[in-house]
Design an enzyme around this catalytic site. Sequence first.
Site, PDB file in Angstrom:
ATOM      1  CB  SER A 264       1.862   4.646   6.808  1.00 36.27           C
ATOM      2  OG  SER A 264       1.282   5.593   5.947  1.00 36.27           O
TER       3      SER A 264
ATOM      4  CB  ALA B 257      -0.925  -0.023   1.205  1.00 34.44           C
ATOM      5  CG  HIS B 258      -1.202   4.775   0.941  1.00 33.55           C
ATOM      6  ND1 HIS B 258      -1.038   5.496   2.092  1.00 33.55           N
ATOM      7  CD2 HIS B 258      -2.362   4.109   1.101  1.00 33.55           C
ATOM      8  CE1 HIS B 258      -2.045   5.289   2.903  1.00 33.55           C
ATOM      9  NE2 HIS B 258      -2.878   4.438   2.325  1.00 33.55           N
ATOM     10  CG  ASN B 259       2.785   7.175   2.090  1.00 35.67           C
ATOM     11  OD1 ASN B 259       1.625   7.340   1.733  1.00 35.67           O
ATOM     12  ND2 ASN B 259       3.739   8.018   1.801  1.00 35.67           N
ATOM     13  CB  VAL B 260       4.442   0.085   2.367  1.00 38.92           C
ATOM     14  CG1 VAL B 260       5.381  -1.061   2.698  1.00 38.92           C
ATOM     15  CG2 VAL B 260       3.058  -0.161   2.958  1.00 38.92           C
TER      16      VAL B 260
END
Lengths: 332, 332, 332
Positions: free
Chosen positions: A250, A230-233
């Site tokens: 995240s 997912a986003h910002n991982v």
Amino acid sequence: MYNLGEIAKLINAELIGDAKFNISSLASIEQAQAQQLSYVVNNKYSKSLLESKAGAVIIHESLKDSCTTNALIVSDVYLAFAQVSHLFKHHVNHTIGIHHSAKINNANIASGCCISANVTIGTNTSLGGNTIVEDNTSIGENCIIGPNVTILQGSKIGNRVVIAPGAVIGSEGFGNARDANKHWHSIAHLGNVIIGDNVTIGANTTIDRGTLDDTYIHNGVRLDNLIHVAHNVVIDEDTAIAASTGIAGSTYIGKRCMIGGMVGIVGHLNICDDVVINAKSTVDKNITSPGMYTGIMPLMPHKKWQIVGVWLIKLDKIAKYLNIKLNHLKGN
Amino acid sequence: MYNLGEIAKLINAELIGDAKFNISSLASIEQAQAQQLSYVVNNKYSKSLLESKAGAVIIHESLKDSCTTNALIVSDVYLAFAQVSHLFKHHVNHTIGIHHSAKINNANIASGCCISANVTIGTNTSLGGNTIVEDNTSIGENCIIGPNVTILQGSKIGNRVVIAPGAVIGSEGFGNARDANKHWHSIAHLGNVIIGDNVTIGANTTIDRGTLDDTYIHNGVRLDNLIHVAHNVVIDEDTAIAASTGIAGSTYIGKRCMIGGMVGIVGHLNICDDVVINAKSTVDKNITSPGMYTGIMPLMPHKKWQIVGVWLIKLDKIAKYLNIKLNHLKGN
Amino acid sequence: MYNLGEIAKLINAELIGDAKFNISSLASIEQAQAQQLSYVVNNKYSKSLLESKAGAVIIHESLKDSCTTNALIVSDVYLAFAQVSHLFKHHVNHTIGIHHSAKINNANIASGCCISANVTIGTNTSLGGNTIVEDNTSIGENCIIGPNVTILQGSKIGNRVVIAPGAVIGSEGFGNARDANKHWHSIAHLGNVIIGDNVTIGANTTIDRGTLDDTYIHNGVRLDNLIHVAHNVVIDEDTAIAASTGIAGSTYIGKRCMIGGMVGIVGHLNICDDVVINAKSTVDKNITSPGMYTGIMPLMPHKKWQIVGVWLIKLDKIAKYLNIKLNHLKGN
């Protein structure tokens, strides 16, 4: 470029500050610079707000006193941020074949590929048939990108990276703000995906771009098929993750971890270096010590499982019936 | 074709034997023939090593005495095998449209497809738009292959097979050797994917090729969407597997099994015929009796789950506190 | 159009009725009209059968007396239905580029797309490279369809819908009938996928078409990446579902639900409005009250999990040993 007056109008905000002040882009409250707009969703971040260098901030009126810069006062900060985010979304133009501005240095591009504006592709890199590379992407040397891959705008991919067929790099993150009518409003994801050197990415795996900062896959990482990132991982160096695992937004995963297949890792967690998670486990809290972790229900003949399950969901009542207290169980 | 001298140099091995001896390909220790190179990772296989017909073997020096053929002595056998594997990887050439050597017998090929060298496609088979078929693949008669499918080199597909859009057949397996610095080295997967007759494969499902031997999907198998089938898995006749299930490497699944959705099956297992696994279960040991199996945590209101969980992770301590021994529980 | 004589011959049925009677299509027993053929798999549906307006019905002979219309008597109704379904399957023709009958109103179609017959695409809609849209599909205004997407025939997509790269809309459902030899026979899925307005669908997510009725994604729904939505699922307004979740056939999910990642929801369930399911849970029964639900095994150090697991699978025996009865646990 939008000025604060225009933005205030879009999100129906009270502007405290200079309506002519120009905003170049969005950033998180910690990272925002003088021409950037940021936002703070609750009072936990009031210290960051006070110390921020942001040119302007979207806040709730209860944070007015912690704000030393231009302020856009709204009742629902996250929703306002969602709306503003679309102003700064990069618009992608479709390309037929290879755009004249793409810099392709002795790479091997199969038929049906679209390579958009300002893409750079390094020496000895190979792209399989019908792969799409959107603009402002860079791909290093000696990479093998399979057929039917989609690499969305702004992705940065290192050297000796292998991306298997059907993988999607840079898709929009799953960030949505809910309005008072319980309708969802997508957040435009303005970050990118950064992939280091010597990374492999499996077939039909998807890696979402970051919201404001980037999603980051470090050197030497191995991702199997059908993984969701997912986003910002951030996945740190030399970590290997088996198929069908999902990592929510995240979360940070340390170095040299080994994550089994179909593991679920919830968002905003921190997993330290050298952690092994067995297949199918759920990670719902931070892991601060290296070692091997598991959390799965053992497989049983179905009839056995039914009988065990009856007692399992009554464990609290059994404890009460037997007059067992938690402090009875300490130290043994 | 490489000789042992060249291979010894690549993997920094001590060669005991004939440096000019030519190796045609790699094979497992049990299957290797006179011109083939094999490897043995530990002493458990010393009997197989003694009996092997391999022309040469990569081994640790502790196995020297069990080796009756040419030996390449290294400190890390699996890593050396990973490095050698790339020498024997088939190199794929990109094709524009349909390669002149492809044999297509009254099939219906949509636009945007690439059909590479030495592909054969049988009568009445249909390929949807933008599908990629790499070289040396064969597809039988009366197949329906959807759009945006990727079929990688050397795949063998029977008659009346249906492959839904986005599926990937023959992707690299997730096999990696770790060096002393904890960096991963991919193993080049040299086996293929073999699919029998009357098989259906769902949308965005991925089937990896085998390491040395093949991944095998037998006649009559039904695979739903988003399934992961790892390298060297064998799924036997008439087994049906629901969506989002994952099967790790080298597992065998018997005939007429029914596997529910989102089941995770770990590697190197043996599941007998006529097994039913309920959705979401984890299979982490062999199954030797037909029947229905389950292993999931029951769904509860979240607050209930929190309370039950407190006791669940203390079951061993409860047993100790109550002075229950495992042998108390026999026979009741 | 087939008449009952032809159909009876195909499925080896005894026809009670008019062999010349023409069947235009298939429908469920409740919805079938005068020119339609339906089927009833068991005696539970005898009342529906009595009340049905179907022009003909496939039934087992034990239901003969409840049938007031033309009857096709077979020993295995579901298998016969599977065979008949293929007669009524819409045949797709491949298109090169954009078919002349497609109505594209100021949309932005990237290169490599195939747009088939009778497709309509609304104003300001954009399609990424190499996307396939099969015939009789409609896509509304202001949609953003990514590259490498596959939208299969007959899909209806509303306005302001976003579909991420690699998604597959309208794939065949996973419905199979088993014959006496335990071989599977696919059911041709004749329903479509209907997607409302303001829906987002994540990368590599797959949505299967309905068997006879449609799979339905209502206005405002948000689907993340790698989700599986099976045939005839209905997801009601403003529900959001995180990545890698799977929903089995014919399940209804209410309005404003929030379903976490990698949740498994089994088929034929009913989940009411305003339900929150935590990530990785399994839903195996109806949910009739709003609220938050969880069902996962807590993560433990592996050694701890092994010890807990020993006792967990003996909970029934522990209860017996301690002489605890279920009724002891009531009310506390």
